[in-house]
Every structure is written in structure tokens, then in C-alpha cells.
Design a protein around this motif. Sequence first.
Motif, mmCIF file in Angstrom:
data_model
loop_
_atom_site.group_PDB
_atom_site.id
_atom_site.type_symbol
_atom_site.label_atom_id
_atom_site.label_comp_id
_atom_site.label_asym_id
_atom_site.label_seq_id
_atom_site.Cartn_x
_atom_site.Cartn_y
_atom_site.Cartn_z
ATOM 1 N N GLY A 105 5.425 6.653 -16.635
ATOM 2 C CA GLY A 105 6.870 6.704 -16.513
ATOM 3 C C GLY A 105 7.319 7.155 -15.138
ATOM 4 N N ARG A 106 8.510 7.743 -15.087
ATOM 5 C CA ARG A 106 9.124 8.102 -13.802
ATOM 6 C C ARG A 106 8.595 9.452 -13.313
ATOM 7 N NH1 ARG A 106 11.954 4.806 -10.175
ATOM 8 N NH2 ARG A 106 12.392 6.225 -8.453
ATOM 9 N N VAL A 107 7.456 9.431 -12.666
ATOM 10 C CA VAL A 107 6.859 10.660 -12.143
ATOM 11 C C VAL A 107 7.138 10.752 -10.634
ATOM 12 C CG1 VAL A 107 5.074 10.810 -13.906
ATOM 13 C CG2 VAL A 107 4.647 9.479 -11.830
ATOM 14 N N LEU A 112 7.880 8.876 -4.289
ATOM 15 C CA LEU A 112 7.170 8.889 -3.009
ATOM 16 C C LEU A 112 6.726 7.488 -2.604
ATOM 17 C CD1 LEU A 112 4.990 12.098 -3.521
ATOM 18 C CD2 LEU A 112 7.060 11.861 -2.123
ATOM 19 N N LEU A 113 6.323 6.688 -3.571
ATOM 20 C CA LEU A 113 5.947 5.303 -3.289
ATOM 21 C C LEU A 113 7.150 4.486 -2.829
ATOM 22 C CD1 LEU A 113 3.456 4.709 -6.226
ATOM 23 C CD2 LEU A 113 2.903 4.433 -3.794
ATOM 24 N N GLU A 114 8.293 4.722 -3.437
ATOM 25 C CA GLU A 114 9.499 3.996 -3.024
ATOM 26 C C GLU A 114 9.889 4.361 -1.590
ATOM 27 O OE1 GLU A 114 11.690 3.251 -7.336
ATOM 28 O OE2 GLU A 114 12.251 5.008 -6.134
ATOM 29 N N ARG A 115 9.776 5.626 -1.256
ATOM 30 C CA ARG A 115 10.050 6.050 0.120
ATOM 31 C C ARG A 115 9.030 5.430 1.076
ATOM 32 N NH1 ARG A 115 9.546 12.303 1.628
ATOM 33 N NH2 ARG A 115 7.343 11.720 1.538
ATOM 34 N N ASN A 116 7.785 5.411 0.650
ATOM 35 C CA ASN A 116 6.725 4.805 1.461
ATOM 36 C C ASN A 116 7.049 3.349 1.781
ATOM 37 O OD1 ASN A 116 4.162 2.925 1.210
ATOM 38 N ND2 ASN A 116 3.423 4.832 2.134
ATOM 39 N N LEU A 117 7.517 2.608 0.784
ATOM 40 C CA LEU A 117 7.810 1.194 1.000
ATOM 41 C C LEU A 117 9.023 0.988 1.900
ATOM 42 C CD1 LEU A 117 7.055 -0.494 -2.442
ATOM 43 C CD2 LEU A 117 5.672 -0.419 -0.375
ATOM 44 N N LEU A 135 0.870 3.966 6.684
ATOM 45 C CA LEU A 135 1.617 3.868 5.421
ATOM 46 C C LEU A 135 0.811 3.140 4.346
ATOM 47 C CD1 LEU A 135 5.084 3.105 7.002
ATOM 48 C CD2 LEU A 135 4.515 5.143 5.656
ATOM 49 N N VAL A 136 -0.041 2.213 4.756
ATOM 50 C CA VAL A 136 -0.928 1.545 3.804
ATOM 51 C C VAL A 136 -1.845 2.571 3.150
ATOM 52 C CG1 VAL A 136 -2.927 0.013 3.593
ATOM 53 C CG2 VAL A 136 -0.902 -0.748 4.823
ATOM 54 N N GLN A 137 -2.448 3.411 3.967
ATOM 55 C CA GLN A 137 -3.332 4.439 3.422
ATOM 56 C C GLN A 137 -2.576 5.390 2.505
ATOM 57 O OE1 GLN A 137 -5.466 5.199 7.513
ATOM 58 N NE2 GLN A 137 -6.774 5.940 5.883
ATOM 59 N N GLU A 138 -1.362 5.751 2.909
ATOM 60 C CA GLU A 138 -0.547 6.646 2.087
ATOM 61 C C GLU A 138 -0.194 5.996 0.748
ATOM 62 O OE1 GLU A 138 2.951 9.270 3.551
ATOM 63 O OE2 GLU A 138 3.898 7.516 2.616
ATOM 64 N N PHE A 139 0.129 4.705 0.774
ATOM 65 C CA PHE A 139 0.473 3.988 -0.459
ATOM 66 C C PHE A 139 -0.676 4.054 -1.456
ATOM 67 C CE2 PHE A 139 0.534 0.282 -3.208
ATOM 68 C CZ PHE A 139 1.866 0.171 -3.573
ATOM 69 N N HIS A 140 -1.876 3.763 -0.963
ATOM 70 C CA HIS A 140 -3.038 3.761 -1.851
ATOM 71 C C HIS A 140 -3.382 5.169 -2.329
ATOM 72 C CE1 HIS A 140 -4.306 -0.525 -1.372
ATOM 73 N NE2 HIS A 140 -3.527 -0.403 -0.309
ATOM 74 N N ASP A 141 -3.223 6.147 -1.463
ATOM 75 C CA ASP A 141 -3.474 7.538 -1.855
ATOM 76 C C ASP A 141 -2.495 7.982 -2.943
ATOM 77 O OD1 ASP A 141 -5.586 7.839 -0.124
ATOM 78 O OD2 ASP A 141 -4.423 8.824 1.447
ATOM 79 N N SER A 182 0.966 -8.085 3.052
ATOM 80 C CA SER A 182 0.561 -6.810 2.449
ATOM 81 C C SER A 182 1.774 -6.032 1.959
ATOM 82 C CB SER A 182 -0.217 -5.978 3.480
ATOM 83 O OG SER A 182 -0.410 -4.659 3.023
ATOM 84 N N ASP A 183 2.825 -5.996 2.773
ATOM 85 C CA ASP A 183 4.046 -5.267 2.406
ATOM 86 C C ASP A 183 4.668 -5.864 1.141
ATOM 87 O OD1 ASP A 183 6.036 -3.263 2.924
ATOM 88 O OD2 ASP A 183 7.362 -4.856 3.647
ATOM 89 N N ARG A 184 4.705 -7.170 1.061
ATOM 90 C CA ARG A 184 5.265 -7.836 -0.114
ATOM 91 C C ARG A 184 4.435 -7.537 -1.357
ATOM 92 N NH1 ARG A 184 6.278 -13.736 2.762
ATOM 93 N NH2 ARG A 184 8.293 -13.247 3.772
ATOM 94 N N GLU A 185 3.123 -7.543 -1.203
ATOM 95 C CA GLU A 185 2.232 -7.259 -2.332
ATOM 96 C C GLU A 185 2.442 -5.843 -2.856
ATOM 97 O OE1 GLU A 185 -1.249 -10.325 -0.722
ATOM 98 O OE2 GLU A 185 -1.492 -8.152 -0.518
ATOM 99 N N HIS A 186 2.615 -4.889 -1.948
ATOM 100 C CA HIS A 186 2.880 -3.508 -2.370
ATOM 101 C C HIS A 186 4.170 -3.420 -3.183
ATOM 102 C CE1 HIS A 186 0.265 -1.280 0.863
ATOM 103 N NE2 HIS A 186 -0.454 -1.959 -0.016
ATOM 104 N N HIS A 187 5.184 -4.143 -2.749
ATOM 105 C CA HIS A 187 6.464 -4.140 -3.467
ATOM 106 C C HIS A 187 6.294 -4.668 -4.889
ATOM 107 C CE1 HIS A 187 9.730 -2.885 -0.762
ATOM 108 N NE2 HIS A 187 8.984 -3.348 0.225
ATOM 109 N N VAL A 188 5.547 -5.755 -5.039
ATOM 110 C CA VAL A 188 5.362 -6.344 -6.365
ATOM 111 C C VAL A 188 4.611 -5.368 -7.273
ATOM 112 C CG1 VAL A 188 4.279 -8.207 -7.675
ATOM 113 C CG2 VAL A 188 5.417 -8.709 -5.506
ATOM 114 N N VAL A 189 3.587 -4.728 -6.738
ATOM 115 C CA VAL A 189 2.814 -3.761 -7.523
ATOM 116 C C VAL A 189 3.719 -2.647 -8.020
ATOM 117 C CG1 VAL A 189 1.037 -1.975 -7.413
ATOM 118 C CG2 VAL A 189 0.596 -4.220 -6.422
ATOM 119 N N LEU A 190 4.525 -2.085 -7.133
ATOM 120 C CA LEU A 190 5.385 -0.971 -7.542
ATOM 121 C C LEU A 190 6.449 -1.413 -8.537
ATOM 122 C CD1 LEU A 190 6.020 1.980 -7.339
ATOM 123 C CD2 LEU A 190 7.454 1.519 -5.343
ATOM 124 N N GLU A 191 6.996 -2.608 -8.362
ATOM 125 C CA GLU A 191 7.990 -3.121 -9.320
ATOM 126 C C GLU A 191 7.393 -3.182 -10.722
ATOM 127 O OE1 GLU A 191 9.189 -6.888 -7.786
ATOM 128 O OE2 GLU A 191 10.260 -6.019 -6.062
#
Length: 234
Positions: A105-107, A112-117, A135-141, A182-191
Amino acid sequence: MNRGKSAPKTGSMQSRVIADMRRRIIKGEIEPGSPLSEFALAEEFGVSRTPVREALKQLQTEGLVEIRPRVGTFVTTPSRREITELFEMKELLEGAAARLLARRGRVTEIDLLERNLREADEATERDDRERYAELVQEFHDLLIAGADNSKLEAHYRMLMNQLAYSRLVHTSLSRPGRVLQSDREHHVVLELIVEKDGDSAEQVMREHVRASRRALLAGLPIAGSDEVFGTQGS
């Protein structure tokens, strides 16, 4: 009694050498294939050769150095096969992490991921690959932390050390169009994570890792039959 006091000091020295050498290797400050001298390192750190020797053994266990008896110790130079195998494990772990995070859920990690993106979008617009790589490394972390599974995270940290990922990510992102993709893929994952669609989040995350692996391997130099990784990504 004196021996009891000296043990923690020796352990502390060893830990300091391990931490610093690990950081240098992962950040690419020491090139793959570089020789490591026990004597020189002992001089640099101001310690005896014993904590240095034990530190190098630990780094060998982590896959960062290779100790060759009667030859010397060297920073590991992974082959294309080894990189492929490590990325296959990365795919499994990060896919599982995306699924687990979607269940929570909304943790805090979601925010933080939304800010990262948002910052990644800005870096992409500026064509700032250095910042985007960070930022890629931060996203995965954040993805791994958000899974809230200590066993998964422990295996992931070990894997990332063996990959020396910060060296490799620059090579991957050097491919034409890869930063934007890569940026687009991160967005889809988070959505999908926000929508709590764990199955799809896992699938898309795994596809993202495979795409990164393909971009990385396409950017690596070919060196004979083993096709080892050189210094291009540092």
C-alpha cells in the motif's frame, strides 16, 4: 586481558579496510583487473598486513577481488557470462521486490520513489547522465527497501557488490535513447505498484532489468572468447 582489548582494535582496522576498499572498487576508483598489494595497502591504511590480508579474503568472498596463489590479488574483472548470470539474479530479486512493495500500500518508499522520478525526469530533460545514473541507483535501492524483506535485501546487497553496479550503469546508459527509455520504464513500474498490481509490477520490472542488461552488453567491448568487462563503464 590485554589480548581481549587488542582484538576489537584489530577487528576495527579490518572493518575499515574492507569498507574503504569495497567503496573504491564499487565506485570504479580502482579499475577492474588492477593488482592489489598487501604491503602497499598496509602502508596506506597504517596497519599491519594481517587486517589487510583478512579484508582481501572477505572481498574475495563478496566477489570483488580475486586472490591467485603465488601470483597476487586483483580486482575482479567479470566476464560477459558472469554479468549475464548476475543480471538474471538481479531480475528475480527486483521483480520480487516490486511485487512485495505493491502489496504494502501507500508506504513511505512510494513517496520517495515519486520524488525520485520527478528528479529523474528533470535530469533526463537536461541530458544529465551523471545525475540520472545516481537516481537510477536510488530508484532500485528504494524498491528493495520498500519490499520490507531483510533476507531479500541482504542477498541484493551482496549481488550489487559483485556487479559493482555503479560502474556498469554508466555503460548501459551510454546507449542511444536508453536514458529516456529507462525513465519511462521506471514510471510504468511505479504506476503498477501504486495500483497494487503486483503481478504486472513484477513482470514489467523484470522486463526493465532485461532491457538494462541488453543495453549494457551492447556497450561492452569484446575481448576474445571470454569477452571480459574492461574499464568502459567507470
